[in-house]
Design an enzyme around this catalytic site. Structure first.
Site, PDB file in Angstrom:
ATOM      1  CG  PHE A 267     -10.395  16.856   5.846  1.00  0.00           C
ATOM      2  CD1 PHE A 267     -11.186  16.980   4.731  1.00  0.00           C
ATOM      3  CD2 PHE A 267     -10.098  15.374   6.060  1.00  0.00           C
ATOM      4  CE1 PHE A 267     -11.505  15.760   3.864  1.00  0.00           C
ATOM      5  CE2 PHE A 267     -10.433  14.325   5.421  1.00  0.00           C
ATOM      6  CZ  PHE A 267     -11.142  14.431   4.229  1.00  0.00           C
TER       7      PHE A 267
ATOM      8  NE  ARG B  80     -12.323  11.244   9.700  1.00  0.00           N
ATOM      9  CZ  ARG B  80     -11.734  10.936   8.759  1.00  0.00           C
ATOM     10  NH1 ARG B  80     -11.076   9.790   9.213  1.00  0.00           N
ATOM     11  NH2 ARG B  80     -11.426  11.394   7.505  1.00  0.00           N
TER      12      ARG B  80
ATOM     13  CG  LEU C 234     -15.183   7.006   3.807  1.00  0.00           C
ATOM     14  CD1 LEU C 234     -15.605   6.882   5.362  1.00  0.00           C
ATOM     15  CD2 LEU C 234     -14.097   7.207   3.683  1.00  0.00           C
TER      16      LEU C 234
ATOM     17  CG  HIS D  78     -12.531   5.356   8.666  1.00  0.00           C
ATOM     18  ND1 HIS D  78     -12.530   4.974   7.233  1.00  0.00           N
ATOM     19  CD2 HIS D  78     -11.700   6.390   8.754  1.00  0.00           C
ATOM     20  CE1 HIS D  78     -12.117   5.662   6.526  1.00  0.00           C
ATOM     21  NE2 HIS D  78     -11.487   6.786   7.378  1.00  0.00           N
TER      22      HIS D  78
ATOM     23  CG  HIS E 195     -15.454   7.957   8.336  1.00  0.00           C
ATOM     24  ND1 HIS E 195     -16.387   8.684   8.095  1.00  0.00           N
ATOM     25  CD2 HIS E 195     -14.271   8.718   7.899  1.00  0.00           C
ATOM     26  CE1 HIS E 195     -16.199   9.989   7.317  1.00  0.00           C
ATOM     27  NE2 HIS E 195     -14.804   9.696   7.170  1.00  0.00           N
TER      28      HIS E 195
ATOM     29  NE  ARG F  89      -7.034   8.055  10.167  1.00  0.00           N
ATOM     30  CZ  ARG F  89      -7.243   8.587   9.171  1.00  0.00           C
ATOM     31  NH1 ARG F  89      -7.072   9.404   8.466  1.00  0.00           N
ATOM     32  NH2 ARG F  89      -8.617   7.980   8.292  1.00  0.00           N
TER      33      ARG F  89
ATOM     34  N   GLY G  88       0.841  -1.339  -0.025  1.00  0.00           N
ATOM     35  CA  GLY G  88      -0.250   0.159   0.113  1.00  0.00           C
ATOM     36  C   GLY G  88       0.973   1.363  -0.076  1.00  0.00           C
TER      37      GLY G  88
ATOM     38  CD  GLU H  24     -13.489  14.544   8.414  1.00  0.00           C
ATOM     39  OE1 GLU H  24     -13.492  13.583   8.763  1.00  0.00           O
ATOM     40  OE2 GLU H  24     -12.583  15.510   8.729  1.00  0.00           O
TER      41      GLU H  24
ATOM     42  CD  GLN I  84     -10.956   8.172  12.683  1.00  0.00           C
ATOM     43  OE1 GLN I  84     -10.542   8.113  11.565  1.00  0.00           O
ATOM     44  NE2 GLN I  84     -10.462   9.312  13.400  1.00  0.00           N
TER      45      GLN I  84
HETATM   46  C1  LIG Z   1     -12.143   4.123   2.686  1.00  0.00           C
HETATM   47  C2  LIG Z   1     -11.208   4.643   3.331  1.00  0.00           C
HETATM   48  C3  LIG Z   1     -10.925   6.021   3.071  1.00  0.00           C
HETATM   49  C4  LIG Z   1      -9.665   6.701   3.887  1.00  0.00           C
HETATM   50  N1  LIG Z   1      -9.916   8.004   3.187  1.00  0.00           N
HETATM   51  C5  LIG Z   1      -8.668   8.745   3.794  1.00  0.00           C
HETATM   52  C6  LIG Z   1      -8.068   9.818   3.556  1.00  0.00           C
HETATM   53  O1  LIG Z   1      -8.904  10.720   2.811  1.00  0.00           O
HETATM   54  N2  LIG Z   1      -6.869  10.528   4.015  1.00  0.00           N
HETATM   55  C7  LIG Z   1      -6.332   9.887   4.756  1.00  0.00           C
HETATM   56  O2  LIG Z   1      -5.275  10.542   5.210  1.00  0.00           O
HETATM   57  N3  LIG Z   1      -6.442   8.650   5.141  1.00  0.00           N
HETATM   58  C8  LIG Z   1      -7.690   8.171   4.804  1.00  0.00           C
HETATM   59  N4  LIG Z   1      -7.981   6.749   5.160  1.00  0.00           N
HETATM   60  C9  LIG Z   1      -6.959   6.030   6.060  1.00  0.00           C
HETATM   61  C10 LIG Z   1      -5.693   5.554   4.907  1.00  0.00           C
HETATM   62  O3  LIG Z   1      -6.062   5.448   3.658  1.00  0.00           O
HETATM   63  C11 LIG Z   1      -5.079   4.199   5.375  1.00  0.00           C
HETATM   64  O4  LIG Z   1      -4.771   4.024   6.886  1.00  0.00           O
HETATM   65  C12 LIG Z   1      -3.962   3.935   4.704  1.00  0.00           C
HETATM   66  O5  LIG Z   1      -4.287   4.136   3.106  1.00  0.00           O
HETATM   67  C13 LIG Z   1      -3.420   2.352   5.082  1.00  0.00           C
HETATM   68  O6  LIG Z   1      -2.170   2.266   3.873  1.00  0.00           O
HETATM   69  P1  LIG Z   1      -1.024   1.162   4.558  1.00  0.00           P
HETATM   70  O7  LIG Z   1       0.006   1.256   3.296  1.00  0.00           O
HETATM   71  O8  LIG Z   1      -0.699   1.155   5.732  1.00  0.00           O
HETATM   72  O9  LIG Z   1      -1.885  -0.115   4.229  1.00  0.00           O
HETATM   73  P2  LIG Z   1      -2.916  -0.594   2.948  1.00  0.00           P
HETATM   74  O10 LIG Z   1      -3.066   0.244   1.913  1.00  0.00           O
HETATM   75  O11 LIG Z   1      -3.874  -1.342   3.568  1.00  0.00           O
HETATM   76  O12 LIG Z   1      -1.936  -1.880   2.556  1.00  0.00           O
HETATM   77  C14 LIG Z   1      -1.609  -3.219   2.983  1.00  0.00           C
HETATM   78  C15 LIG Z   1      -0.708  -3.930   2.243  1.00  0.00           C
HETATM   79  O13 LIG Z   1      -0.095  -5.063   2.916  1.00  0.00           O
HETATM   80  C16 LIG Z   1      -0.333  -6.215   2.223  1.00  0.00           C
HETATM   81  N5  LIG Z   1      -0.363  -7.445   3.267  1.00  0.00           N
HETATM   82  C17 LIG Z   1      -1.297  -7.476   4.241  1.00  0.00           C
HETATM   83  N6  LIG Z   1      -1.123  -8.543   5.092  1.00  0.00           N
HETATM   84  C18 LIG Z   1      -0.105  -9.121   4.208  1.00  0.00           C
HETATM   85  C19 LIG Z   1       0.351 -10.407   4.418  1.00  0.00           C
HETATM   86  N7  LIG Z   1       0.006 -11.148   5.620  1.00  0.00           N
HETATM   87  N8  LIG Z   1       1.443 -10.827   3.690  1.00  0.00           N
HETATM   88  C20 LIG Z   1       1.852  -9.935   2.779  1.00  0.00           C
HETATM   89  N9  LIG Z   1       1.347  -8.717   2.294  1.00  0.00           N
HETATM   90  C21 LIG Z   1       0.281  -8.301   3.226  1.00  0.00           C
HETATM   91  C22 LIG Z   1      -1.574  -6.005   1.491  1.00  0.00           C
HETATM   92  O14 LIG Z   1      -1.243  -6.786   0.206  1.00  0.00           O
HETATM   93  C23 LIG Z   1      -1.652  -4.669   0.936  1.00  0.00           C
HETATM   94  O15 LIG Z   1      -0.410  -4.247  -0.148  1.00  0.00           O
HETATM   95  C24 LIG Z   1      -9.095   5.958   4.546  1.00  0.00           C
HETATM   96  C25 LIG Z   1      -9.045   4.682   4.632  1.00  0.00           C
HETATM   97  C26 LIG Z   1     -10.192   4.136   4.256  1.00  0.00           C
HETATM   98  C27 LIG Z   1     -10.609   2.740   4.692  1.00  0.00           C
END
Ligand SMILES: Cc1cc2nc3c(=O)[nH]c(=O)nc-3n(C[C@H](O)[C@H](O)[C@H](O)COP(=O)(O)OP(=O)(O)OC[C@H]3O[C@@H](n4cnc5c(N)ncnc54)[C@H](O)[C@@H]3O)c2cc1C
Ligand code: SF4
Ligand code: FES
Lengths: 613, 294
Positions: A113, A281, A245, A346, A235, A381, A12, A248, A233
């Site tokens: 926001f 939130r 979702l 959320h 939402h 958050r 991600g 916001e 959190q």
């Molecule tokens: C609907 C929604 C809207 C949001 N909007 C906002 C916003 O507008 N602004 C903001 O700041 N935040 C927002 N957030 C929060 C934010 O998007 C997330 O906290 C953030 O994107 C998480 O990113 P990450 O890279 O930590 O994890 P993720 O993007 O969830 O990626 C996780 C990665 O880990 C991998 N993975 C997981 N488990 C394993 C495993 N066992 N083995 C190998 N790979 C694994 C998955 O394949 C994936 O690639 C939002 C969240 C949601 C759900």
């Protein structure tokens, strides 16, 4: 066995940024991810990314807002690192081609926001996460980092010294989803966990099916403390039928919340007399549920979010994606009718304890993104603060793991600094002493003959994981989905926006029962090819450990702070509770302890104030 | 259109070399499989009885290269209790969690953004999570995307799709890279608007699967990759020199000129990207720049 300098688990926003940064330092980097990178849940983020880009704004204001939003449970060094670096990192994204929305003068657009004193949420329509994820994946392709996609990481290979602070992480064990191969991935320098949040511990969530907190559970079992897990959190605006979702951003642009009586309750019932819909939130979520509980909800379930008055042009320009979501997932046309919304799980503020360089207390193990807790968000958050966390801390973890020099961290990890132990008042036995199939209940693998070099430890972990899989495939028993769905229901019912002692204890009993039933789960699909039955069964185990951690933290914290509300103590109690909840897995059961919050910033100390909006 | 099951692959994946299943294991697997089918039959019968109630009848393509009884592709039928707003993905998840845990398909976000769950539903490419059951006639046939190798059940091999996406150098790569501290660049609203739709692609592969040309010419870049090239070529921030290089890539033998404007990609794209239009526009750009350099 595969071998690289740095292994990033997850692709991600956090994982991609970490990998690019490590690669730029000259390291040989690989990403191991259970999903192809572009499938990661970062793509679902809608509203935007906070950065103090404008002259009238400052990183100091951003830090102040974030600390206040955190209800003074954030650590100043982490918050200041975030706010200082976010502008630079957002501009870097812009130079990587990210398609931000633009103002008339061609500069990137920003919007208000909740909880922000300046409109600093930089956005790309209502699809900021999608644009961010794809932009970073593109740069990853350019950089030539190797990606092992659809490889599911099962465990960390960590040495088994008595104290977690003395342990070292040597790599990970992963399962190739397509072929069923189990293999070791040796990390010469370090492993970075970027596995996202544990939203699937709840049944009404904005999180993806893949958000099962795997990294947190693996780190926990390897002895790394989980921090502030009770702070979840909810939402305020998710669609009732699916949990999808509604950003916001809708309220940021002027959207209004109404109850069944057509009252603008945020003001009319005095929940937030200044900021109304744009209060933090947690405040809005509680207000909505109070309305519903007091009989002013629509269909006894939800409230209305109205954006019609913004006009078609503005909506299409800035919130087009919201129209599609409301139409496709709730059958509602946001241009002609209000949208039904209710609180949904959320985001997890807590997670794997790290310092501001992304390092955990186990050497060679890093974490970044939603799975980590530095802590930036504390008890709550602010919207738009997760995406900058991904890129700021993802980058730092990547650089650090690749061997670059960063300043020494001010935050201490593990039991290296000041801490106090505490008792857990649980009605049932917790944890999983001597858990089935694990080499050692307390994290760590032991190599044959007691060898302690990285390769042997990794080999031993591979062997243990293979045995576990064989066992799950061969035995007969119940299907994990029953256990998972009961767990999710109990969490949503008892560990929700409003929490009380009896309910939390009930949840712990339900978790105990779910754990006991999990002892007899089996995988009925015998195939080695794309066996999602097997992988989801393994994920359910992770959810059990994390649900327990969340609930234990919530039961212990007898105060009301940020997202955590307790019926028994409806006030923030700084004298007693200005401290982080820490949980360590100790011989298969959780140990509870606390460490102090750091409110001393570089130039000033943040004094806890009453948080009103 | 045909669903492609790979020719019986030689069973030589590394996993099997390492841990060839013992005879005992095979026997257990078989016994397990038999018990399962028996249980399944019971459930199906129970379901038929319920048919009078509000259920949806789905027929799902099944195939597993290594499980007996599934090596020959077949369709399994499920009757899924219908709830308002139920999508094709919801129905599949219900069938998996309640009737047959081995039912396999990719999915993650449930909100049309991760691009995991493009299937062939009642004869056209659709995203499972974005397709309401109520809009489909029964029985609803759910198959893997045509023209891609099936890995198992509804899971197809996406590698070829990814290769084509990567072939157009899908990354922002401006003519000049500034040194030192980066400064925010300007971009007009019009230009951002111009690339906006093209940036919405979620890599689901529906377009490629619907395209006759791609089916006949394995090297054809395909609509999604060409759209990705469009996204960069039209972005004023990248610069003219890079744009010319990009036009060269899409002008190659298996590039834009293959497109016969049949619009099938545009019709199936779940993100409403005007793919055919973008391809046409790139053709015009290519002609323009060729004239210029003549
Ligand atoms: C609907 C929604 C809207 C949001 N909007 C906002 C916003 O507008 N602004 C903001 O700041 N935040 C927002 N957030 C929060 C934010 O998007 C997330 O906290 C953030 O994107 C998480 O990113 P990450 O890279 O930590 O994890 P993720 O993007 O969830 O990626 C996780 C990665 O880990 C991998 N993975 C997981 N488990 C394993 C495993 N066992 N083995 C190998 N790979 C694994 C998955 O394949 C994936 O690639 C939002 C969240 C949601 C759900
Ligand atoms: S262009 Fe449309 S159909 Fe093709 S991969 Fe992208 S989103 Fe899917
Ligand atoms: S599940 Fe993500 S696009 Fe359908």
């Amino acid at each position: 066995m595969y071998e690289h300098d740095v292994i990033v688990v997850g692709a991600g926003g956090a994982g991609l940024r970490a990998a690019i940064a490590a690669k730029n330092e000259g390291a040989d980097v690989a990403i191991v991810s259970k999903l192809h990178p572009v499938r990661s849940h970062t793509g679902a983020a809608e509203g935007g990314i906070n950065a103090a880009l404008r002259d009238a704004d400052s990183w100091e204001d951003h830090a102040y807002d974030t600390m206040k939003g955190s209800d003074y449970l954030g650590d100043a060094p982490a918050i200041e690192t975030l706010c200082k670096n976010s502008p630079k990192e957002v501009i870097q994204l812009e130079h990587w081609g990210m398609a931000f929305s633009r103002e008339e003068d061609g500069r990137v657009s920003q919007r208000p926001f909740g909880g922000l004193s300046f409109p600093r949420t930089t956005y790309a329509g209502a699809e900021t996460g999608h644009q961010l994820l794809h932009t970073m994946y593109e740069q990853l392709v350019k950089s030539g980092v190797q990606v092992y996609d659809e490889w599911h990481v099962l465990n960390l290979a960590v040495s088994d010294e008595e104290r977690p602070e003395d342990r070292t992480c040597h790599g990970v064990v992963a399962y190739d989803v397509q072929s069923g191969e189990v293999s070791g991935f040796r990390a010469r320098n370090g492993v970075i966990l970027a596995t996202g949040g544990p939203g699937q511990a709840f049944d009404h969530t904005t999180n993806a099916v893949s958000c099962t907190g795997d990294g947190q559970a693996m780190a926990y079992r390897a002895g790394v403390p989980l921090e502030d897990m009770e702070f979840i959190q909810f939402h305020p605006t998710s669609l009732p039928s699916t949990g999808v979702l509604i950003s916001e951003g809708v309220r940021g642009e002027g959207g209004i919340l109404y109850n069944a009586e057509g009252e603008r309750f945020m003001f009319e019932h005095g929940y937030a007399n200044n900021d109304g819909e744009l209060a933090s939130r947690d405040v809005v979520s509680r207000a909505e549920l109070t309305e519903v509980n007091e009989g002013r909800g629509i269909e006894d379930e939800y409230v209305h979010l109205d954006m019609r008055h913004l006009g078609e042009e503005r909506i299409i320009d800035r919130l087009e994606n919201i129209l599609h979501l409301a139409e496709d997932f709730e059958g509602v046309d946001g241009l002609v009718e209000p949208m039904p919304v209710k609180p949904g799980q959320h985001y997890a503020m807590g997670g794997i304890e790290t310092d501001e360089n992304g390092e955990t207390c186990v050497s060679g193990l890093y974490a970044a993104g939603e799975c980590a807790c530095a802590s930036v968000h504390g008890a709550n958050r602010l919207g738009g603060n997760a995406l900058p966390e991904l890129i700021v801390f993802g980058k730092r973890a990547g650089k650090h793991a690749a061997g670059a020099d960063l300043e020494t961290a001010k935050i201490t990890t593990g039991k290296r600094g000041e801490y106090e132990l505490a008792e857990i008042d649980s009605p049932v036995e917790l944890g999983e002493p001597g858990s089935r199939g694990d080499a050692v209940a307390d994290g760590g693998a032991v190599a044959e003959g007691g060898a302690t070099d990285g390769d042997s430890i990794l080999e031993a972990t591979v062997t243990a994981e293979k045995a576990k899989i064989e066992d799950l495939l061969e035995r007969d028993g119940i299907h994990h989905s029953e256990v998972r769905s009961d767990l999710q229901k109990s969490m949503t019912r008892y560990v929700n926006v409003f929490r009380e002692e009896d309910g939390l204890k009930k949840a712990l009993r339900d978790i105990r029962e779910a754990r006991d039933r999990y002892q007899s789960v089996a995988v009925s699909d015998p195939s080695r090819t794309f066996n999602t039955d097997l992988l989801q069964t393994i994920e359910t185990q992770n959810l059990l450990d994390l649900a327990e951690a969340i609930t234990v933290g919530a039961l212990a914290r007898k105060e009301f702070r940020g997202a955590h509300w307790r019926a028994e103590a409806q006030e923030r109690l700084d004298d007693e509770w200005l401290k982080h909840t820490m949980l360590s897995w100790n011989d298969g059961s959780p140990e509870l302890w606390y460490k102090p919050v750091i409110l001393e910033g570089e130039e000033k100390t943040y004094e806890p104030k009453i948080r009103s909006y | 259109m045909s669903t492609q099951v790979p020719k019986q692959k030689e069973a030589e994946s590394p996993a099997e070399e390492e841990s060839a299943p013992s005879v005992g294991k095979q026997r257990r697997d078989q016994a397990k499989a038999e018990r399962r089918t028996a249980a399944e039959k019971q459930k199906e019968a129970a379901e038929k009885a319920k048919e009078a109630e509000d259920t949806y009848h789905i027929k799902v393509f099944r195939y597993d290269p290594e499980v007996e009884g599934k090596q020959e592709p077949r369709f399994d039928e499920f009757h899924v209790p219908f709830t308002k707003g139920m999508t094709v993905l919801d129905a599949l998840m219900y069938a998996r969690d309640h009737y047959d845990p081995s039912l396999t398909f990719r999915h993650s976000c449930r909100q049309a953004i991760c691009g995991s769950d493009a299937f062939f539903v009642n004869g056209s490419q659709k995203l499972g999570c974005k397709t309401q059951l109520s809009e489909l006639s029964e029985p609803v046939r759910i198959e893997p995307l045509p023209h891609q190798d099936v890995v198992k059940d509804l899971v197809v091999d996406m590698d070829h799709f990814y290769e084509q996406m990567h072939a157009i150098e899908p990354y922002f790569d401006p003519d000049e890279l500034p040194d030192g501290e980066l400064e925010e660049q300007r971009q007009t609203r019009e230009n951002r608007e111009k690339v906006k739709m093209s940036t919405r692609c979620i890599w689901c592969g529906a377009c490629m699967s619907s395209c006759n040309i791609a089916a006949g010419d394995n090297q054809y870049l395909g609509p999604a990759a060409i759209n990705k090239a469009y996204r960069f070529a039209m972005d004023e921030r990248e610069g003219e020199a890079r744009k010319q290089e990009r036009l060269k890539i899409i002008e190659q033998e298996h590039g834009v000129w293959r497109c016969q404007t049949q619009f099938s990609c545009t019709e199936v794209c779940p993100k409403d990207i005007p793919l055919t239009e973008h391809i046409q526009e790139l053709k015009r750009e290519a002609v323009k720049s060729n004239l210029k350099f003549w």
